[in-house]
Design a protein around this motif. Structure first.
Motif, short mmCIF file in Angstrom:
data_model
loop_
_atom_site.label_atom_id
_atom_site.label_comp_id
_atom_site.label_asym_id
_atom_site.label_seq_id
_atom_site.Cartn_x
_atom_site.Cartn_y
_atom_site.Cartn_z
N GLN A 73 31.19 -67.69 39.35
CA GLN A 73 31.95 -66.67 40.04
C GLN A 73 33.06 -67.19 40.94
N ASP A 74 33.28 -68.50 41.02
CA ASP A 74 34.22 -69.04 42.00
C ASP A 74 35.64 -68.51 41.83
N LYS A 75 36.17 -68.52 40.59
CA LYS A 75 37.54 -68.05 40.36
C LYS A 75 37.65 -66.55 40.64
N ALA A 76 36.67 -65.80 40.20
CA ALA A 76 36.70 -64.36 40.43
C ALA A 76 36.61 -64.06 41.92
N ARG A 77 35.79 -64.78 42.64
CA ARG A 77 35.65 -64.56 44.08
C ARG A 77 36.98 -64.85 44.78
N LEU A 78 37.65 -65.94 44.41
CA LEU A 78 38.92 -66.30 45.01
C LEU A 78 39.95 -65.19 44.78
N PHE A 79 40.05 -64.71 43.53
CA PHE A 79 40.98 -63.64 43.25
C PHE A 79 40.64 -62.40 44.06
N HIS A 80 39.37 -62.02 44.06
CA HIS A 80 38.91 -60.82 44.75
C HIS A 80 39.32 -60.87 46.22
N GLU A 81 39.15 -62.03 46.84
CA GLU A 81 39.51 -62.18 48.25
C GLU A 81 41.02 -62.16 48.45
N VAL A 134 31.51 -57.64 39.16
CA VAL A 134 30.31 -58.31 38.67
C VAL A 134 30.74 -59.46 37.77
N ILE A 135 29.84 -60.41 37.57
CA ILE A 135 30.13 -61.61 36.78
C ILE A 135 29.29 -61.61 35.51
N ASP A 136 29.96 -61.78 34.39
CA ASP A 136 29.29 -61.88 33.08
C ASP A 136 29.48 -63.33 32.60
N GLU A 137 28.54 -64.20 32.94
CA GLU A 137 28.67 -65.63 32.62
C GLU A 137 28.38 -65.94 31.17
N SER A 138 27.75 -65.03 30.45
CA SER A 138 27.37 -65.32 29.07
C SER A 138 28.10 -64.43 28.06
N ASN A 139 29.09 -63.65 28.54
CA ASN A 139 29.80 -62.69 27.70
C ASN A 139 28.83 -61.75 27.00
N SER A 140 27.84 -61.28 27.75
CA SER A 140 26.85 -60.37 27.19
C SER A 140 27.50 -59.05 26.77
#
Length: 131
Positions: free
Chosen positions: A76-84, A93-99
């Motif tokens: 989630q690091d890149k998404a968190r940076l963008f979000h902030e 939310v984070i989908d780490e496995s492309n579910s």
């Protein structure tokens, strides 16, 4: 390829993913409000995500909701940076496995879904999405 649960007028399959805050979020948590689900790759769809962040007050004012799904195998690091940086106030939310890719049958990102307050799919676009 076949798209599972992706027919306009059908109830969309529920999913559950962890938020940036570490809470499990379900799509069904948003039932009762029309909801835009925006699926994006941090680093690639940042412009569209920024547009959504800018338009989120108008989305909420219209009685709708936005659920951002960052698809990132590295966490989630890149998404968190963008979000902030975007000062985003919607849920990501984070989908780490492309579910969701497996469940809904898409191969390209960004994607957008519009789900009615009743949980019925009203519109979708795969491979490009803008507000």
């Amino acid at each position: 390829s076949k798209r599972e649960n992706m027919e306009i007028g059908q109830r969309i399959a529920d999913f559950q993913l962890p938020s940036l805050e570490g809470e499990l979020v379900r799509l069904s948590d948003f039932r009762g409000k029309p909801t835009i689900v925006f699926m994006w790759l941090p680093g690639e769809a940042v412009g569209t995500a920024a547009g959504l962040a800018a338009n989120y007050p108008f989305i909420k004012a219209a009685g709708a909701e936005l659920l951002s799904v960052a698809i990132d195998f590295q966490g989630q690091d890149k998404a968190r940076l963008f979000h902030e940086l975007a000062k985003a106030t919607f849920t990501t939310v984070i989908d780490e496995s492309n579910s969701l890719g497996a469940a809904y049958g898409f191969r390209a990102i960004p994607n957008g879904l519009l789900i009615g307050a009743d949980g019925i799919l009203r519109f979708y676009r795969f491979g490009s999405f803008d507000i």
